[in-house]
Design a protein around this motif. Structure first.
Motif, mmCIF file in Angstrom:
data_model
loop_
_atom_site.group_PDB
_atom_site.id
_atom_site.type_symbol
_atom_site.label_atom_id
_atom_site.label_comp_id
_atom_site.label_asym_id
_atom_site.label_seq_id
_atom_site.Cartn_x
_atom_site.Cartn_y
_atom_site.Cartn_z
ATOM 1 N N PRO A 30 -0.088 10.517 5.838
ATOM 2 C CA PRO A 30 -0.594 11.355 4.736
ATOM 3 C C PRO A 30 0.390 12.395 4.225
ATOM 4 N N GLU A 31 1.161 12.996 5.116
ATOM 5 C CA GLU A 31 2.099 14.041 4.705
ATOM 6 C C GLU A 31 3.197 13.528 3.784
ATOM 7 N N PHE A 32 3.348 12.211 3.715
ATOM 8 C CA PHE A 32 4.391 11.637 2.873
ATOM 9 C C PHE A 32 4.095 11.822 1.383
ATOM 10 N N ALA A 33 2.846 12.019 1.057
ATOM 11 C CA ALA A 33 2.435 12.116 -0.357
ATOM 12 C C ALA A 33 2.719 13.504 -0.911
ATOM 13 N N GLN A 34 3.969 13.901 -0.878
ATOM 14 C CA GLN A 34 4.379 15.197 -1.406
ATOM 15 C C GLN A 34 5.469 15.001 -2.459
ATOM 16 N N ASN A 35 5.479 15.885 -3.423
ATOM 17 C CA ASN A 35 6.581 15.972 -4.387
ATOM 18 C C ASN A 35 6.905 14.650 -5.086
ATOM 19 N N GLY A 36 5.859 13.965 -5.562
ATOM 20 C CA GLY A 36 6.092 12.775 -6.368
ATOM 21 C C GLY A 36 6.160 11.472 -5.613
ATOM 22 N N LYS A 37 5.778 11.471 -4.322
ATOM 23 C CA LYS A 37 5.832 10.242 -3.543
ATOM 24 C C LYS A 37 4.448 9.653 -3.275
ATOM 25 N N GLU A 38 3.461 10.100 -4.010
ATOM 26 C CA GLU A 38 2.089 9.644 -3.767
ATOM 27 C C GLU A 38 1.950 8.123 -3.909
ATOM 28 N N LYS A 39 2.711 7.538 -4.826
ATOM 29 C CA LYS A 39 2.582 6.100 -5.089
ATOM 30 C C LYS A 39 3.670 5.270 -4.409
ATOM 31 N N ALA A 40 4.538 5.916 -3.666
ATOM 32 C CA ALA A 40 5.595 5.170 -2.971
ATOM 33 C C ALA A 40 4.966 4.211 -1.962
ATOM 34 N N GLU A 41 5.395 2.965 -1.982
ATOM 35 C CA GLU A 41 4.791 1.925 -1.145
ATOM 36 C C GLU A 41 5.648 1.616 0.082
ATOM 37 N N VAL A 42 5.007 0.988 1.048
ATOM 38 C CA VAL A 42 5.707 0.628 2.283
ATOM 39 C C VAL A 42 6.912 -0.250 1.980
ATOM 40 N N ARG A 43 6.772 -1.188 1.055
ATOM 41 C CA ARG A 43 7.894 -2.079 0.733
ATOM 42 C C ARG A 43 9.099 -1.281 0.234
ATOM 43 N N ALA A 81 0.851 -1.201 0.000
ATOM 44 C CA ALA A 81 0.000 0.000 0.000
ATOM 45 C C ALA A 81 0.880 1.243 0.000
ATOM 46 N N PRO A 82 0.340 2.361 -0.460
ATOM 47 C CA PRO A 82 1.108 3.608 -0.397
ATOM 48 C C PRO A 82 1.445 3.975 1.046
ATOM 49 N N VAL A 83 2.633 4.490 1.250
ATOM 50 C CA VAL A 83 3.029 4.959 2.577
ATOM 51 C C VAL A 83 2.034 6.003 3.074
ATOM 52 N N SER A 84 1.508 6.799 2.155
ATOM 53 C CA SER A 84 0.608 7.891 2.530
ATOM 54 C C SER A 84 -0.698 7.407 3.145
ATOM 55 N N ARG A 85 -1.035 6.129 2.981
ATOM 56 C CA ARG A 85 -2.230 5.601 3.652
ATOM 57 C C ARG A 85 -2.078 5.728 5.165
ATOM 58 N N TYR A 86 -0.867 5.597 5.652
ATOM 59 C CA TYR A 86 -0.603 5.628 7.085
ATOM 60 C C TYR A 86 0.038 6.950 7.519
ATOM 61 N N ARG A 129 11.004 16.836 7.206
ATOM 62 C CA ARG A 129 11.779 17.275 6.045
ATOM 63 C C ARG A 129 11.848 16.179 4.986
ATOM 64 N N LEU A 130 12.005 14.930 5.406
ATOM 65 C CA LEU A 130 11.992 13.815 4.459
ATOM 66 C C LEU A 130 10.629 13.663 3.793
ATOM 67 N N ALA A 131 9.563 13.852 4.570
ATOM 68 C CA ALA A 131 8.216 13.707 4.026
ATOM 69 C C ALA A 131 7.945 14.722 2.932
ATOM 70 N N SER A 132 8.527 15.893 3.034
ATOM 71 C CA SER A 132 8.274 16.945 2.048
ATOM 72 C C SER A 132 9.245 16.901 0.875
ATOM 73 N N GLN A 133 10.264 16.083 0.986
ATOM 74 C CA GLN A 133 11.328 16.057 -0.014
ATOM 75 C C GLN A 133 10.924 15.254 -1.248
ATOM 76 N N ALA A 134 11.347 15.702 -2.407
ATOM 77 C CA ALA A 134 11.116 14.950 -3.644
ATOM 78 C C ALA A 134 12.060 13.756 -3.694
ATOM 79 N N PRO A 135 11.608 12.602 -4.173
ATOM 80 C CA PRO A 135 12.502 11.451 -4.276
ATOM 81 C C PRO A 135 13.571 11.692 -5.331
ATOM 82 N N TRP A 136 14.710 11.079 -5.139
ATOM 83 C CA TRP A 136 15.824 11.254 -6.060
ATOM 84 C C TRP A 136 15.696 10.344 -7.280
ATOM 85 N N TRP A 137 14.748 9.444 -7.260
ATOM 86 C CA TRP A 137 14.390 8.616 -8.414
ATOM 87 C C TRP A 137 12.957 8.144 -8.197
#
Length: 399
Positions: A98-111, A91-96, A141-149
């Motif tokens: 929410p602030e993590f879904a910033q700057n392109g991390k909306e689909k980043a998963e827990v795994r 599941a997306p990290v942002s499910r748990y 700060r990590l939650a708001s940061q854009a991923p490097w890939w």
């Protein structure tokens, strides 16, 4: 030859003797080794000293900073929550959070978060240890940061950021800090010597940790001078340099002073500040190698353990510039032959997961052969001086 205390099955006397010889020769100051096979403790030994002055012997309850071997316990905490249905690893990290879904991390998963593939291997530089100590601000700060890939498409060891990221996930899901969850749900049931955030009252259990000679003067990371289209690893080199500039793990400082300071011992960094001995780590990791059970306590199901071995990345890890296979929560052993990875002595195994700490501490679960192998020491080693591979090879040669 130096005295080594504890229990060692006669089949593995060579391992006991190797540790004793290393202490007697001064290659080790103090250390502990633990091996469990199919639920039986076959090696549980310790010896040497807590300090180079030999003012206090290394005892059964002595603990030491195991650095990034801490990550193996943090990953177990996340997997336990997945096993209980409180977290979906896919599941997306942002499910748990929410602030993590910033700057392109909306689909980043827990795994991705526990497999070093989420794209946040460090903070945007500049960054400092003092900034990391403000855990709430550093994590935000990590939650708001854009991923490097794009999350999930590349692997690069999250040396400093791993603990902040996964500690916050645990806090969001359970309402407890990572250190509290580990203490209550893992350490207490298993009676394991592991501390994430030592109390001042426990300082008298801690061995002084000594840096390897090569680590006494860390070299500041610099950007590659000639990253060109002809350099097949130009992207990896750039990420590696950027990671060290944005990590508290890659900065100039006096390691002898820092890692023995009260501030470091009290820190609750789920990626690096855990204190343990080999038995403590071993009782925890045995849950992976023994069908989720350790000391009669069920921590995981075999189904969740199988998820660890779903390969998330295979290739050159940008942090190490070496080949690494990342599973869910742990590195995975090579499949066919030894590789020049972070632990070049690691033998092939289809179901072996592991990680290690700066200077040599080991935390390995050989699930196929139902073996747990752990090691903790206070004299850090590096390169050709490392002793962890000696003990590892000696043990496996005895099988």
């Amino acid at each position: 030859m130096s005295d080594v205390n504890g229990h060692c099955d006669p089949r593995f006397a060579r391992v006991h003797d190797a540790l004793a010889a290393s202490i007697a020769a001064g290659k080790e100051v103090g250390a502990s080794l633990y091996v469990n096979i199919d639920g039986e403790d076959v090696i549980d030994v310790w010896g040497g000293w807590r300090d180079k002055e030999h003012s206090a012997p290394w005892s059964e309850k002595t603990v030491v900073n195991v650095f990034s071997a801490t990550k193996t316990v943090t990953s177990l905490a996340v997997l336990m929550l997945a096993d209980r249905g409180q977290i979906d690893l896919f599941a997306p990290v942002s499910r748990y959070w929410p602030e993590f879904a910033q700057n392109g991390k909306e689909k980043a998963e827990v795994r991705h978060l526990i497999s070093h593939t989420v794209g946040l291997p460090a903070w945007e530089p500049p960054f400092s240890l003092a900034a990391a100590m403000d855990v709430e601000a550093a994590t935000a700060r990590l939650a708001s940061q854009a991923p490097w890939w794009e999350p999930g498409t590349r692997g690069s060891y999250h040396a400093s950021s791993f603990g902040h990221l996964n500690g916050e996930l645990v806090r969001r899901v359970t309402g407890r800090s990572l250190s509290q969850f580990i203490a209550e749900e893992i350490v207490k049931p298993l009676d394991a010597d592991f501390y994430l955030g030592l109390s001042d009252a426990d300082f008298d259990k801690v061995a002084t940790v000594y840096p390897a000679e090569e680590e006494g003067r860390p070299v500041a990371a610099t950007a590659p001078s000639s990253a060109s289209s002809e350099d097949d690893l130009a992207v990896e080199r750039a990420i590696s340099a950027r990671t060290r500039l944005g990590s508290f793990s890659g900065q100039k400082r006096d390691p002898l002073a820092l890692f023995n300071s009260p501030e470091w011992r009290r820190a609750e960094f789920g990626g690096s500040s855990g204190h343990a001995n080999a038995r403590g780590l071993g009782r925890i990791m045995t849950a992976l190698s023994h069908d989720g059970m350790s000391r009669g306590v069920k921590l995981l199901s075999p189904e969740t353990i199988s998820l660890i071995f779903r390969e998330q990345f295979r290739g050159v890890d940008s942090y190490y510039m070496k080949p690494v296979r990342w599973g869910i929560g742990y590195a995975l052993a090579p499949l066919e032959k030894k590789e020049r990875g972070p632990l070049p002595f690691m033998r092939p195994g289809k179901r072996t997961c592991y990680w290690y700490g700066t200077g040599g501490s080991l935390s390995i679960a050989d699930v196929e052969r139902r073996i747990t192998f752990t090691y903790a020491m206070n004299q850090c080693q590096s390169g050709r001086h490392s002793l962890n591979g000696l003990y590892y090879d000696t043990f496996y040669d005895c099988l």
